[in-house]
Design a protein around this motif. Sequence first.
Motif, PDB file in Angstrom:
ATOM      1  N   SER A 115      43.803  20.257  24.940  1.00 57.76           N
ATOM      2  CA  SER A 115      43.495  18.920  24.431  1.00 57.76           C
ATOM      3  C   SER A 115      42.158  18.936  23.698  1.00 57.76           C
ATOM      4  O   SER A 115      41.324  19.806  23.932  1.00 57.76           O
ATOM      5  CB  SER A 115      43.442  17.911  25.577  1.00 57.76           C
ATOM      6  N   GLU A 116      41.981  18.010  22.807  1.00 54.37           N
ATOM      7  CA  GLU A 116      40.736  17.913  22.044  1.00 54.37           C
ATOM      8  C   GLU A 116      39.821  16.855  22.640  1.00 54.37           C
ATOM      9  O   GLU A 116      40.277  15.813  23.085  1.00 54.37           O
ATOM     10  CB  GLU A 116      41.023  17.557  20.582  1.00 54.37           C
ATOM     11  N   ARG A 117      38.533  17.172  22.630  1.00 58.90           N
ATOM     12  CA  ARG A 117      37.535  16.211  23.058  1.00 58.90           C
ATOM     13  C   ARG A 117      36.465  16.116  21.987  1.00 58.90           C
ATOM     14  O   ARG A 117      36.053  17.133  21.424  1.00 58.90           O
ATOM     15  CB  ARG A 117      36.892  16.626  24.386  1.00 58.90           C
ATOM     16  N   HIS A 118      36.038  14.918  21.722  1.00 64.48           N
ATOM     17  CA  HIS A 118      34.998  14.711  20.729  1.00 64.48           C
ATOM     18  C   HIS A 118      33.748  14.173  21.429  1.00 64.48           C
ATOM     19  O   HIS A 118      33.823  13.245  22.223  1.00 64.48           O
ATOM     20  CB  HIS A 118      35.471  13.723  19.655  1.00 64.48           C
ATOM     21  N   HIS A 119      32.614  14.783  21.144  1.00 69.27           N
ATOM     22  CA  HIS A 119      31.360  14.402  21.786  1.00 69.27           C
ATOM     23  C   HIS A 119      30.332  14.002  20.728  1.00 69.27           C
ATOM     24  O   HIS A 119      30.378  14.478  19.590  1.00 69.27           O
ATOM     25  CB  HIS A 119      30.794  15.566  22.617  1.00 69.27           C
TER      26      HIS A 119
END
Length: 258
Positions: free
Chosen positions: A227-231
Amino acid sequence: MNCPALPSTFFAQTLVAWQRQHGRHELPWQGTREPYRIWVSEIMLQQTQVGTVIPFYQRFMTAFPEVIDLARADLETVLGHWSGLGYYARGRHLHRAAQKIVQQGFFPRSSEELQKLPGVGRSTAAAIAVFAYGQRAAILDGNVKRVLGRFFALDTPEDAGLWALAESLLPDRELETYTQGLMDMGSLLCTRTRPRCAVCPLQTQCQAYLRGETQRYPTARRKTVRSERHHRLLLLCTPDGRWLMEKRPIPGVWGGLW
């Protein structure tokens, strides 16, 4: 997992002979039976190539020449010397394991006892047991899996079967040379891409080579969809040039770092 009926003595004897002549013999952690030095090198070599490890290992051993020096150091100092190697959990595990060793007053001798140290899995424990104590134990890291997968043309290699195969191939003598030969073979010749089959001593009985399918083996496992996570990163600086810093919690990614 079905393996062709090949003489196991050919595999071991050929590896030993090749390692003696063409393998690596001048690495800074070789030529010693000191379990501490061997243990540190094996932890560093997890997921990191030899060429990258060498200078880090030399600096680390200068800073922490004995296990008690590592145990008594604070974690931030240890991680400072680990900086650049990546996978910082290895550095934290090394520090905790050193404290455990000093507390119990001895360095574990068997592969089973070594696995009780933080960060030491079955293959790493086997390597330490072989090189430090000359014990009979099989390693099975990523390089070894690739060598076995190609040599035996394994379509669906499962860990349980691979461990049994690795143990069945162990020679009766020269276990250190054989183990180092496996490591060198996977690193120098039987590489993930562009394997050097033309100069490989195992080619006469390597099933993947004889079939002309070295790139097929070992069969790749289905990759996990990540899964992708954006910070977002917020940098706070005061007018007089001071930065706000926060220490990450020990568990998780980059644990203990600022």
